[in-house]
Enzyme design. Structure first.
Site, mmCIF file in Angstrom:
data_model
loop_
_atom_site.group_PDB
_atom_site.id
_atom_site.type_symbol
_atom_site.label_atom_id
_atom_site.label_comp_id
_atom_site.label_asym_id
_atom_site.label_seq_id
_atom_site.Cartn_x
_atom_site.Cartn_y
_atom_site.Cartn_z
ATOM 1 N N SER A 56 1.094 -1.293 0.119
ATOM 2 C CA SER A 56 -0.075 0.247 0.089
ATOM 3 C C SER A 56 0.564 1.266 0.214
ATOM 4 O O SER A 56 1.941 1.480 0.855
ATOM 5 C CB SER A 56 -0.933 0.380 1.285
ATOM 6 N N LYS A 57 0.496 2.174 -0.350
ATOM 7 C CA LYS A 57 0.806 3.431 -0.552
ATOM 8 C C LYS A 57 1.557 3.934 0.625
ATOM 9 O O LYS A 57 2.124 5.003 0.885
ATOM 10 C CB LYS A 57 0.336 4.250 -1.888
ATOM 11 N N ARG A 58 0.945 4.305 1.487
ATOM 12 C CA ARG A 58 0.649 4.430 3.370
ATOM 13 C C ARG A 58 2.308 3.801 3.642
ATOM 14 O O ARG A 58 2.609 4.688 4.346
ATOM 15 C CB ARG A 58 -0.416 3.723 4.023
ATOM 16 N N LYS A 59 2.656 2.538 3.305
ATOM 17 C CA LYS A 59 4.035 2.267 3.964
ATOM 18 C C LYS A 59 4.943 1.368 2.480
ATOM 19 O O LYS A 59 6.070 2.148 2.996
ATOM 20 C CB LYS A 59 3.771 0.580 4.168
ATOM 21 N N ARG B 29 5.165 11.134 3.312
ATOM 22 C CA ARG B 29 5.325 10.236 3.864
ATOM 23 C C ARG B 29 6.389 9.993 4.727
ATOM 24 O O ARG B 29 6.373 9.150 5.680
ATOM 25 C CB ARG B 29 4.797 9.056 2.750
#
Ligand code: GLU
Length: 493
Positions: free
Chosen positions: A261-264, A479
């Site tokens: 995921s783009k969160r990580k 991020r």
């Protein structure tokens, strides 16, 4: 290489079918690569199909970005929207008539039905099911409407969707070429919407109709589609068509084993290009993920080219354990490729990427009025070329704010940046709106973002700089800032 079947089997045809909903995803290149190699090894055809029927998530620039990113990785396709081919059009939005006709066929043979339930009715039913601890699914209200009721509803101009009539009992079994037989009880298969009220098909209908009409022999896609496959198998049966073979590749995962995921992780191929990864290294890395290559390739170095993949890749080697998208490893591999370049080639790569004329000529106007000597160029622009920008709280926390207030606001900024078009106007409007909602002044708001991205409170004009720096890299930087701060805070405890 697996033995080729020389009998009269049909030409192998595979496809990758991305949806143009944003930046091109590393998963698309991973699945594209496996399909490409599979086709090449068997003298088959590799098709690129654009699945753009979800109009709510459609992003106009995305399709071209997908073409560019896959080409950048070194992949080409035999048929697709840009190159044509005998089974086109290859863009689903240009095939809507075909899907409507096929939905009609299913209604005519009793495998599908019109559903007139309104969004509110569906929502109420869903809530009831959740309250009763039942899995939410269509309740079946419109499964058995009489011909008169249907006529009445149509005459009243009621909007409707078309749903597939999944048998109420029994089960569907299909063979996954990597896993063996998989069975789904029909009680767990919903009466899937096939055609939406706007006349556009859902993924399931369009995907099955196209795979059949495009003569796809092998559907090689990510594991996340396994639960859709029984619906697809039922559709093939309803049409009276043979189903293709199904291969579900293991899902790429973050370090913590959750779905990538783009969160990580940066998941956009654009990021990897702009951040200075070499396409050969990215392709090599993607080729390692599913484990299809022999371990001893090139003396166990894990390094190989696309041509070597075509020679040695074997589906028998695929490992089902979720491969971790390990950025440290990709960086290591990229370093290996960089060191292997002749100095002149290394220079040429720099000049065509992070130091390209195009990039430098966009940066120059941002500093021209701010320097007294040309030597100051580096002082003002280092963040355009650096990877690790780590401002300290003294720099990024606005004077009247605390660290505890600032970090959540930075997370809000990240969410806003993700959802925004990458133009000065859109960025300005979105950031200002956030500031108004959270009662952060424009000055504080912009200063924080400036500090995060540039490492300094004094630099080139912020929004213009973000445009030049690019969305993918900006998001990655913001991020990583959040992650670093989180780590620092937990160390303090
Ligand atoms: N459009 C789907 C996707 O975005 C395709 C899945 C499939 O290959 O069937 O991945």
């Amino acid at each position: 290489m697996p033995e080729l079947d020389s009998s009269s089997a049909p030409t192998i045809r595979v496809r990758v079918a991305p949806s143009p909903t944003g930046d091109p995803h590393v998963g698309t290149a991973y699945i594209g690569l496996i399909n490409y190699v599979y086709a090449r090894q068997r003298g088959g055809k590799f098709v690129l199909r654009i699945e753009d029927t979800d109009r709510a998530r459609f992003v106009a620039t995305s399709e071209q970005m997908i073409f560019d990113a896959l080409h950048w990785c070194g992949l080409t396709w035999d048929e697709g929207p840009d190159v044509g081919g005998p089974y086109g059009p290859y863009r689903q939005s240009e095939r809507t008539e075909i899907y409507r006709e096929h939905a009609d066929l299913l209604m005519a043979n009793g495998s599908a039905y019109r559903c007139f339930c309104t969004a509110d009715e569906l929502e109420a039913a869903r809530k009831q099911q959740i309250a009763a601890k039942l899995p939410p699914r269509y309740s079946g209200t419109c499964r058995n409407l009489s011909a008169e009721q249907i006529e009445e509803n149509l005459a009243a101009g009621k909007p409707f969707v078309i749903r597939m009539k999944v048998p109420l009992e029994g089960s569907t079994t299909f063979k996954d070429e990597l896993r063996g037989d998989i069975t789904f009880e029909h009680t767990n298969v919903d009466d899937q919407v096939l055609l939406k009220s706007d006349g556009f098909p859902t993924y399931h209908l369009a995907n099955v109709v196209d795979d059949h009409l495009m003569r796809i022999t092998d559907v090689i896609r990510a594991e996340e589609w396994i639960s859709s496959t029984p619906k697809h198998v039922l559709l093939y049966q309803a049409f009276g068509w043979p189903a293709p073979r199904f291969w579900h590749m293991p899902l790429l995962r973050n370090q913590d084993k959750s779905k990538i995921s783009k969160r990580k992780n940066p998941v956009s191929l654009v990021y990897y290009r702009q951040a200075g990864f070499l396409p050969e290294a990215v392709l090599n890395f993607l080729g390692l993920l599913g484990g299809g290559m022999p371990n001893d390739i090139n003396g166990g170095t894990e390094k190989f080219t696309l041509a070597e993949m075509e020679q040695h890749f074997d589906v028998k080697n695929i490992r089902l354990g979720g491969p971790v998208f390990d950025l440290t490893k990709l960086k290591w591999l990229n370093g290996e490729y960089i060191r292997a370049l002749a100095p002149a080639d290394f220079y040429a790569v720099l000049r065509s990427t992070v130091l390209s004329d195009a990039y430098l000529s966009e940066i120059a106007p941002l500093i021209q009025t701010r320097v007294e000597t040309l030597g100051q160029f580096g002082d003002l622009t280092n963040f355009f070329f650096a990877d690790n920008i780590l401002p300290t709280p003294e720099v990024f926390v606005p004077k009247k704010r605390t660290l505890e207030e600032t970090l959540p606001f930075a997370a809000d900024q990240l969410a806003v940046l993700e959802a925004t078009d990458w133009t000065v106007e859109a960025l300005e409007a979105a950031l200002k709106k956030l500031g108004e909602e959270k009662l952060w002044s424009v000055k504080e708001n912009f200063m924080l973002l400036r500090a995060i991205v540039t490492g300094s409170t004094m630099s080139t004009p912020l929004l213009e700089s973000l445009i030049v720096f690019g969305k993918a890299r900006t998001l990655d930087r913001v991020r990583r800032f959040g992650e670093t701060q989180k780590k620092l805070a937990s160390q303090k405890k």
